[in-house]
Motif scaffolding. Structure first.
Motif, PDB file in Angstrom:
ATOM      1  N   UNK A 180       0.827  -1.206   0.000  1.00  0.00           N
ATOM      2  CA  UNK A 180       0.000   0.000   0.000  1.00  0.00           C
ATOM      3  C   UNK A 180       0.864   1.261   0.000  1.00  0.00           C
ATOM      4  N   UNK A 181       1.975   1.202   0.722  1.00  0.00           N
ATOM      5  CA  UNK A 181       2.840   2.375   0.828  1.00  0.00           C
ATOM      6  C   UNK A 181       3.807   2.479  -0.345  1.00  0.00           C
ATOM      7  N   UNK A 182       3.696   1.519  -1.270  1.00  0.00           N
ATOM      8  CA  UNK A 182       4.559   1.504  -2.450  1.00  0.00           C
ATOM      9  C   UNK A 182       6.031   1.513  -2.056  1.00  0.00           C
ATOM     10  N   UNK A 183       6.335   0.645  -1.116  1.00  0.00           N
ATOM     11  CA  UNK A 183       7.732   0.491  -0.688  1.00  0.00           C
ATOM     12  C   UNK A 183       8.543  -0.093  -1.829  1.00  0.00           C
ATOM     13  N   UNK A 184       9.837  -0.136  -1.632  1.00  0.00           N
ATOM     14  CA  UNK A 184      10.719  -0.662  -2.676  1.00  0.00           C
ATOM     15  C   UNK A 184      10.349  -2.113  -2.985  1.00  0.00           C
ATOM     16  N   UNK A 185      10.626  -2.514  -4.224  1.00  0.00           N
ATOM     17  CA  UNK A 185      10.296  -3.880  -4.643  1.00  0.00           C
ATOM     18  C   UNK A 185      10.985  -4.910  -3.765  1.00  0.00           C
ATOM     19  N   UNK A 186      12.217  -4.619  -3.383  1.00  0.00           N
ATOM     20  CA  UNK A 186      12.964  -5.572  -2.559  1.00  0.00           C
ATOM     21  C   UNK A 186      12.248  -5.792  -1.226  1.00  0.00           C
ATOM     22  N   UNK A 187      11.787  -4.710  -0.635  1.00  0.00           N
ATOM     23  CA  UNK A 187      11.124  -4.834   0.661  1.00  0.00           C
ATOM     24  C   UNK A 187       9.816  -5.606   0.533  1.00  0.00           C
ATOM     25  N   UNK A 188       9.065  -5.319  -0.542  1.00  0.00           N
ATOM     26  CA  UNK A 188       7.795  -6.031  -0.732  1.00  0.00           C
ATOM     27  C   UNK A 188       8.041  -7.521  -0.964  1.00  0.00           C
ATOM     28  N   UNK A 189       9.020  -7.831  -1.809  1.00  0.00           N
ATOM     29  CA  UNK A 189       9.262  -9.227  -2.143  1.00  0.00           C
ATOM     30  C   UNK A 189       9.831  -9.999  -0.954  1.00  0.00           C
ATOM     31  N   UNK A 190      10.621  -9.315  -0.132  1.00  0.00           N
ATOM     32  CA  UNK A 190      11.181  -9.997   1.041  1.00  0.00           C
ATOM     33  C   UNK A 190      10.072 -10.382   2.017  1.00  0.00           C
ATOM     34  N   UNK A 191       9.164  -9.428   2.291  1.00  0.00           N
ATOM     35  CA  UNK A 191       8.077  -9.749   3.230  1.00  0.00           C
ATOM     36  C   UNK A 191       7.151 -10.813   2.652  1.00  0.00           C
ATOM     37  N   UNK A 192       6.904 -10.763   1.322  1.00  0.00           N
ATOM     38  CA  UNK A 192       6.075 -11.790   0.695  1.00  0.00           C
ATOM     39  C   UNK A 192       6.762 -13.153   0.764  1.00  0.00           C
ATOM     40  N   UNK A 193       8.074 -13.164   0.521  1.00  0.00           N
ATOM     41  CA  UNK A 193       8.816 -14.421   0.562  1.00  0.00           C
ATOM     42  C   UNK A 193       8.809 -15.026   1.959  1.00  0.00           C
ATOM     43  N   UNK A 194       8.978 -14.170   2.962  1.00  0.00           N
ATOM     44  CA  UNK A 194       8.968 -14.665   4.345  1.00  0.00           C
ATOM     45  C   UNK A 194       7.598 -15.255   4.688  1.00  0.00           C
TER      46      UNK A 194
END
Length: 529
Positions: A180-194
């Motif tokens: 929602x906050x349009x964080x960096x792709x790396x941050x989004x993908x890391x949380x999704x991966x976890x």
């Protein structure tokens, strides 16, 4: 955010949390807390405009909805008593979230989430171990609706499931927030991966364990009797007991043969107020007739429930639960009894008593209330109890754990039978009190959990509801129908291996309690520095 929208989020979490207890899949809990986590983050973000108690009120609304929708069937016993218990439980749930929220406000989000996990599991542990037990809404327990997902409970027990649910909610919320906050792709993908790792690894491991677990063939032949007596119209006089005795023998005769090891009947199948004196079993006419029935078979023994009593002759024998009537001082018990054809008996008195029905909580403090209870007929009031689990041992050397009704909710207690040598588990219960509601269905789930945790086969005898056999993988076999007189027979396998959970118990909960104490000490030190 307007108050209306905040209330919608609170209601959403309350409803989502309730759904698995209403028959929906247990995995819905993997995202049920997300609306509350969003609210919690909002109140932290705008903490200058809201005191911590503002968030407490929103969680309390969610918790009340959850308690009412998930446990409404308990009000069939007492609307006032159970209603008060629901409100009190909701108050405690909201307080746990409020403490975690306070830590989040004063320290950091990471410590706040650690506090939430630790305090919530510690709260669940308290619900199993204080004197007003209310453990039926434990998060990890309801995952038994899909037994293939929780085979790893043989290592962690149900508290491992609670930890799993809380972690998944937090990581899913973090992913949604980053998106929602349009964080960096790396941050989004890391949380999704976890999130996907925490979701997938336990689930895949469990499915693998489920399909690769094989019971060693070491059969015990059991005949289970479901008499289907209505507890709301049941009578407890001599004539009524004779009718139940005849019915029990008639049903048992339909399925018992020379290969039968046990005939199993429900909790308190016999409840005559003066019939079952523990010190006079040798001359008990009911036991003599049951013994005569057993002599027709090579090795069959009976396990069934009674409402028993013991008269004390000396003041030094008196207990805090003892009653006085007609000049006698005595205790009443909810008892499991094993009988063989030689007339030998073994008894076990129910230890985990139901608050408000079978005991007054903290009776040492409130001794004047020991006869104040919810009267549901039969074995009620402040009962005597046994201090620890005790196995039955048959003439052929089979070690049986006699688990009575509410005791099947307590994983560590059932595991203590297995630690003492139990090879199979018998659960005897009377689920007729809950009528045709979610109550008897939810109660069955706990027996399935105990089978997985201990890897012990279970024979379950219910007055009505679900009598069945349960495999060591937690699968229900030969389930009887609701409100139907029935008798079934089958084989369950013995097992002598001890699971990690059986050996170590609720270590996840104990670790959470330890972490909670450290966090509270940290808050205390921070306050006075």
């Amino acid at each position: 955010m307007k108050r209306f929208h905040r209330c919608i989020l609170s209601v959403s979490s309350g409803v989502l949390l309730s759904l698995p207890w209403l028959g929906f899949p247990g995995w819905m809990l993997f995202f049920a807390f997300v609306p509350l986590l969003y609210l919690e983050n909002y109140f932290v973000k705008f903490k200058a405009g809201f005191p911590p108690v503002s968030f407490w009120g929103h969680v309390f609304l969610s918790a009340v909805i959850w308690n009412v929708l998930a446990s409404w069937w308990m009000t069939k016993v007492s609307l006032a008593g159970v209603g008060a218990a629901m409100v009190f439980n909701a108050f405690l749930m909201a307080s746990v979230w409020w403490l975690a929220h306070t830590i989040h406000r004063k320290f950091s989000a990471s410590l706040g989430y650690i506090a939430l996990i630790s305090l919530w599991i510690a709260f669940e542990y308290l619900q199993f171990n204080w004197d007003v037990e209310w453990p039926c809404l434990q998060l990890g327990s309801i995952l038994a609706t899909n037994i293939q997902l929780i085979q790893w409970y043989e290592f962690t027990g149900t508290f491992g499931g609670t930890l799993w649910i809380l972690l998944l909610n937090i990581f899913l919320f973090k992913f949604v927030t980053n998106y929602r906050l349009k964080s960096s792709s790396a941050r989004k993908y890391i949380t999704l991966a976890v999130f996907l790792i925490f979701l997938g690894v336990p689930a895949l491991l469990s499915v693998f364990m489920y399909h690769n677990y094989y019971e060693e063939i070491d059969p015990v032949s059991v005949c289970i009797v479901q008499p289907n007596v209505d507890p709301y119209t049941e009578k407890f006089d001599w004539e009524a007991e004779q009718v139940k005795l005849n019915q029990f023998i008639r049903l048992a005769a339909e399925q018992t043969n020379g290969a039968t090891d046990f005939i199993l009947a429900p909790e308190t199948i016999f409840e005559h107020q003066t019939l079952w004196n523990i010190d006079e079993f040798r001359s008990n006419s009911f036991l003599l007739r049951l013994q005569l029935f057993l002599k027709q078979y090579d090795k069959a023994e009976m396990v069934f429930g009674i409402s028993s009593y013991k008269v004390y002759k000396e003041p030094k024998e008196y207990t805090t639960t003892a009653r006085t009537a007609n000049g006698l001082v005595y205790d009443r018990f909810n008892t499991a009894l094993q009988l063989n054809k030689a007339g030998e008996t073994q008894i076990y008195h129910k230890s985990k008593l139901v608050a408000g029905v079978e005991k007054v909580p903290y009776q040492n403090l409130f001794s004047g209330l020991k006869n104040s209870f919810i009267d549901i007929g039969g074995t009620a009031g402040t009962l005597g109890r046994q201090n620890e689990a005790k196995n039955f041992i048959s003439k052929s050397g089979i070690w049986v754990a006699p688990v009575i009704c509410f005791e099947s909710v307590f994983g560590a207690y059932v595991a203590s039978y297995v630690q003492k040598g139990a090879q199979v588990i018998f659960v005897i219960t009377n689920d007729g009190w809950w009528k045709n509601s979610r109550g008897y269905k939810q109660h069955l789930l706990f027996s399935q959990l105990r089978a997985v945790e201990t890897r012990r086969s279970i024979a379950r005898a219910a007055n009505t509801g679900t009598s069945c056999f349960i495999s060591q993988r937690g699968e229900v076999l030969q389930a009887t129908n609701w409100w139907e007189e029935a008798v079934i027979s089958g084989q369950i396998n013995k097992n002598e291996k001890l699971t990690f959970y059986t050996l170590h118990g609720d270590f996840v909960a104990r670790l959470a309690v330890f972490c909670s104490v450290l966090i509270m000490l940290l808050m205390f030190v921070r306050k006075f520095r």
